[in-house]
Write a protein that holds these residues in place. Structure first.
Motif, PDB file in Angstrom:
ATOM      1  N   TYR A 161       0.800  -1.232   0.000  1.00  0.00           N
ATOM      2  CA  TYR A 161       0.000   0.000   0.000  1.00  0.00           C
ATOM      3  C   TYR A 161       0.830   1.279   0.000  1.00  0.00           C
ATOM      4  O   TYR A 161       0.276   2.372   0.041  1.00  0.00           O
ATOM      5  N   GLY A 162       2.141   1.170  -0.044  1.00  0.00           N
ATOM      6  CA  GLY A 162       2.981   2.365  -0.067  1.00  0.00           C
ATOM      7  C   GLY A 162       3.590   2.651   1.294  1.00  0.00           C
ATOM      8  O   GLY A 162       3.149   2.144   2.328  1.00  0.00           O
ATOM      9  N   ASP A 163       4.614   3.476   1.287  1.00  0.00           N
ATOM     10  CA  ASP A 163       5.359   3.758   2.508  1.00  0.00           C
ATOM     11  C   ASP A 163       4.522   4.502   3.544  1.00  0.00           C
ATOM     12  O   ASP A 163       4.854   4.496   4.739  1.00  0.00           O
ATOM     13  N   ASP A 164       3.446   5.167   3.123  1.00  0.00           N
ATOM     14  CA  ASP A 164       2.575   5.834   4.098  1.00  0.00           C
ATOM     15  C   ASP A 164       1.969   4.828   5.070  1.00  0.00           C
ATOM     16  O   ASP A 164       1.554   5.190   6.176  1.00  0.00           O
ATOM     17  N   ALA A 165       1.910   3.574   4.669  1.00  0.00           N
ATOM     18  CA  ALA A 165       1.367   2.548   5.552  1.00  0.00           C
ATOM     19  C   ALA A 165       2.209   2.401   6.819  1.00  0.00           C
ATOM     20  O   ALA A 165       1.681   2.059   7.880  1.00  0.00           O
ATOM     21  N   ILE A 166       3.503   2.650   6.733  1.00  0.00           N
ATOM     22  CA  ILE A 166       4.365   2.553   7.923  1.00  0.00           C
ATOM     23  C   ILE A 166       3.976   3.635   8.925  1.00  0.00           C
ATOM     24  O   ILE A 166       3.886   3.385  10.133  1.00  0.00           O
ATOM     25  N   VAL A 167       3.730   4.833   8.414  1.00  0.00           N
ATOM     26  CA  VAL A 167       3.260   5.920   9.288  1.00  0.00           C
ATOM     27  C   VAL A 167       1.921   5.546   9.909  1.00  0.00           C
ATOM     28  O   VAL A 167       1.682   5.775  11.098  1.00  0.00           O
TER      29      VAL A 167
ATOM     30  N   GLU B 288      -4.881  -5.900   7.728  1.00  0.00           N
ATOM     31  CA  GLU B 288      -4.868  -7.243   7.123  1.00  0.00           C
ATOM     32  C   GLU B 288      -6.280  -7.806   7.019  1.00  0.00           C
ATOM     33  O   GLU B 288      -6.643  -8.432   6.016  1.00  0.00           O
ATOM     34  N   ALA B 289      -7.121  -7.545   8.030  1.00  0.00           N
ATOM     35  CA  ALA B 289      -8.496  -8.050   8.017  1.00  0.00           C
ATOM     36  C   ALA B 289      -9.351  -7.324   6.987  1.00  0.00           C
ATOM     37  O   ALA B 289     -10.368  -7.861   6.531  1.00  0.00           O
ATOM     38  N   ALA B 290      -8.962  -6.118   6.602  1.00  0.00           N
ATOM     39  CA  ALA B 290      -9.747  -5.349   5.636  1.00  0.00           C
ATOM     40  C   ALA B 290      -9.664  -5.931   4.234  1.00  0.00           C
ATOM     41  O   ALA B 290     -10.503  -5.606   3.374  1.00  0.00           O
ATOM     42  N   GLY B 291      -8.674  -6.761   3.962  1.00  0.00           N
ATOM     43  CA  GLY B 291      -8.571  -7.423   2.672  1.00  0.00           C
ATOM     44  C   GLY B 291      -8.456  -6.450   1.517  1.00  0.00           C
ATOM     45  O   GLY B 291      -7.537  -5.620   1.465  1.00  0.00           O
TER      46      GLY B 291
ATOM     47  N   LYS C  21      -7.891   1.596   1.996  1.00  0.00           N
ATOM     48  CA  LYS C  21      -8.793   2.534   2.671  1.00  0.00           C
ATOM     49  C   LYS C  21      -8.565   2.500   4.181  1.00  0.00           C
ATOM     50  O   LYS C  21      -8.605   3.544   4.845  1.00  0.00           O
ATOM     51  N   ALA C  22      -8.327   1.315   4.713  1.00  0.00           N
ATOM     52  CA  ALA C  22      -8.047   1.194   6.140  1.00  0.00           C
ATOM     53  C   ALA C  22      -6.757   1.921   6.505  1.00  0.00           C
ATOM     54  O   ALA C  22      -6.682   2.600   7.539  1.00  0.00           O
ATOM     55  N   VAL C  23      -5.751   1.802   5.657  1.00  0.00           N
ATOM     56  CA  VAL C  23      -4.494   2.517   5.890  1.00  0.00           C
ATOM     57  C   VAL C  23      -4.733   4.015   5.920  1.00  0.00           C
ATOM     58  O   VAL C  23      -4.175   4.734   6.768  1.00  0.00           O
ATOM     59  N   ARG C  24      -5.583   4.490   5.032  1.00  0.00           N
ATOM     60  CA  ARG C  24      -5.869   5.932   4.980  1.00  0.00           C
ATOM     61  C   ARG C  24      -6.536   6.412   6.271  1.00  0.00           C
ATOM     62  O   ARG C  24      -6.220   7.487   6.785  1.00  0.00           O
ATOM     63  N   VAL C  25      -7.468   5.622   6.795  1.00  0.00           N
ATOM     64  CA  VAL C  25      -8.128   5.987   8.052  1.00  0.00           C
ATOM     65  C   VAL C  25      -7.107   6.070   9.185  1.00  0.00           C
ATOM     66  O   VAL C  25      -7.121   7.004   9.993  1.00  0.00           O
ATOM     67  N   LEU C  26      -6.207   5.106   9.248  1.00  0.00           N
ATOM     68  CA  LEU C  26      -5.199   5.090  10.305  1.00  0.00           C
ATOM     69  C   LEU C  26      -4.227   6.252  10.161  1.00  0.00           C
ATOM     70  O   LEU C  26      -3.815   6.859  11.155  1.00  0.00           O
TER      71      LEU C  26
ATOM     72  N   GLN D 241     -20.264   1.664   7.180  1.00  0.00           N
ATOM     73  CA  GLN D 241     -20.647   3.041   6.856  1.00  0.00           C
ATOM     74  C   GLN D 241     -19.499   3.794   6.203  1.00  0.00           C
ATOM     75  O   GLN D 241     -19.701   4.569   5.259  1.00  0.00           O
ATOM     76  N   PHE D 242     -18.292   3.580   6.693  1.00  0.00           N
ATOM     77  CA  PHE D 242     -17.124   4.217   6.089  1.00  0.00           C
ATOM     78  C   PHE D 242     -16.948   3.779   4.645  1.00  0.00           C
ATOM     79  O   PHE D 242     -16.712   4.606   3.751  1.00  0.00           O
ATOM     80  N   LEU D 243     -17.059   2.483   4.394  1.00  0.00           N
ATOM     81  CA  LEU D 243     -16.903   1.984   3.028  1.00  0.00           C
ATOM     82  C   LEU D 243     -18.011   2.489   2.113  1.00  0.00           C
ATOM     83  O   LEU D 243     -17.804   2.696   0.919  1.00  0.00           O
ATOM     84  N   GLN D 244     -19.198   2.733   2.679  1.00  0.00           N
ATOM     85  CA  GLN D 244     -20.326   3.189   1.864  1.00  0.00           C
ATOM     86  C   GLN D 244     -20.275   4.684   1.594  1.00  0.00           C
ATOM     87  O   GLN D 244     -20.567   5.128   0.478  1.00  0.00           O
ATOM     88  N   TYR D 245     -19.896   5.473   2.611  1.00  0.00           N
ATOM     89  CA  TYR D 245     -19.990   6.936   2.493  1.00  0.00           C
ATOM     90  C   TYR D 245     -18.642   7.635   2.437  1.00  0.00           C
ATOM     91  O   TYR D 245     -18.595   8.857   2.278  1.00  0.00           O
ATOM     92  N   GLY D 246     -17.541   6.896   2.590  1.00  0.00           N
ATOM     93  CA  GLY D 246     -16.236   7.480   2.339  1.00  0.00           C
ATOM     94  C   GLY D 246     -15.568   8.143   3.530  1.00  0.00           C
ATOM     95  O   GLY D 246     -15.956   7.965   4.689  1.00  0.00           O
ATOM     96  N   ASP D 247     -14.559   8.943   3.225  1.00  0.00           N
ATOM     97  CA  ASP D 247     -13.713   9.547   4.255  1.00  0.00           C
ATOM     98  C   ASP D 247     -14.492  10.488   5.170  1.00  0.00           C
ATOM     99  O   ASP D 247     -14.148  10.629   6.351  1.00  0.00           O
TER     100      ASP D 247
END
Length: 279
Positions: A62-68, A82-85, A90-95, A115-121
């Motif tokens: 998912y890119g180096d931003d995932a480490i952050v 990992e559970a988000a599959g 998108k999970a990385v972005r939330v974190l 709800q997050f997956l349906q309506y976004g950030d």
């Protein structure tokens, strides 16, 4: 020869760049793993090398931003990604944006994640900002609830939820949420301060149809509520008068018909009828 030397330099750079980047990623992943172990101990994973490998794998995907994101998300972050599959990015972005609150208030809650997956950030933002309030309200109001909660502070988010479960439960939710989405805290403050008046229905309908005059103070919502009470009462009085007049007319026509058929009533009969009414 000069061309060969240039080509050799370019080839060396092309070989060295990904190698250097890979080394930098591995170093950053290990630093993140060590930090997590230092802060959370065994909750973070079984060992630093094992956790480093998992973080490095997430970063490669998912890119180096995932480490952050892993550093900010706390001990559960890696497992949640990992559970988000397929929704791991998108999970990385939330974190990355919301850190541990994103993990606990969005990714680890099935309804909130849906709800997050349906309506976004924007949904993730209100779920983090309004814990315990956003999830049920978004479930009922959908995208309009996301917009409304995004326009108010946490206190007014709680007020809005209480109003829609209490005094304004029968209101048209899309219209009400639309007004809040447009006017934010100003609208919720007004609704809260006038909830008793608005609970009647007529005043709320007038407010939702054209909220600006009431929010600005140009119109008084109490006067609208008074009109909605006075008009039915006055209308009821006139209705009773109409009924009474109608009955009187029927009786008068009956008396005229009897007099025409049998002649005028005798004085004794009139006196007898009057004595009955006096009793």
């Amino acid at each position: 020869m000069k061309t060969i030397r240039v080509m050799a330099v370019v080839a060396a750079c092309l070989w060295w760049a990904p190698t250097a980047h890979g080394q930098a990623r591995a170093r950053a992943a290990r630093e993140a793993a060590e930090m997590l172990f230092e802060q959370f101990g065994a909750k973070a994973g079984r060992s630093v090398p094992e956790l480093t490998a998992r973080i490095e794998g997430i970063a490669a995907r998912y890119g180096d931003d995932a480490i952050v994101a892993m550093r900010k998300g706390g001990p559960s972050a890696l497992g949640l990604v990992e559970a988000a599959g397929a929704d791991g990015a998108k999970a990385v972005r939330v974190l990355a944006v919301h850190g541990e609150q994103g993990a606990s208030r969005v990714l680890s809650r099935p309804t909130a994640m849906k709800q997050f997956l349906q309506y976004g950030d924007d949904a993730a933002a209100v779920l983090v900002r309004h814990p315990g309030v956003a999830e049920p309200l978004v479930e009922r109001g959908g995208a309009q609830a996301v917009k409304a909660l995004g326009a108010v502070d946490p206190r007014n988010g709680r007020r809005l939820a209480m109003l829609m479960d209490g005094e304004l439960a029968t209101a048209g939710h899309p219209e009400l949420l639309g007004v809040v989405a447009k006017h934010g805290d100003t609208a919720v403050n007004f609704l809260w301060q006038n909830k008793g008046t608005l609970a009647g229905g007529g005043a709320l309908a007038a407010f939702l149809a054209d909220p600006e005059p009431y929010l600005s103070g140009a119109r008084d919502i109490a006067s609208v509520a008074g009109e909605s009470v006075v008009k039915p009462v006055v209308g009821g009085v006139f209705t009773l008068l109409n009924v009474a007049l109608g009955v009187g007319c029927v009786l008068l026509m009956a008396v005229i018909g009897l007099a025409y058929k049998h002649g005028p009533p005798k004085a004794e009969s009139v006196q007898f009828l009057l004595s009955l009414f006096k009793k």
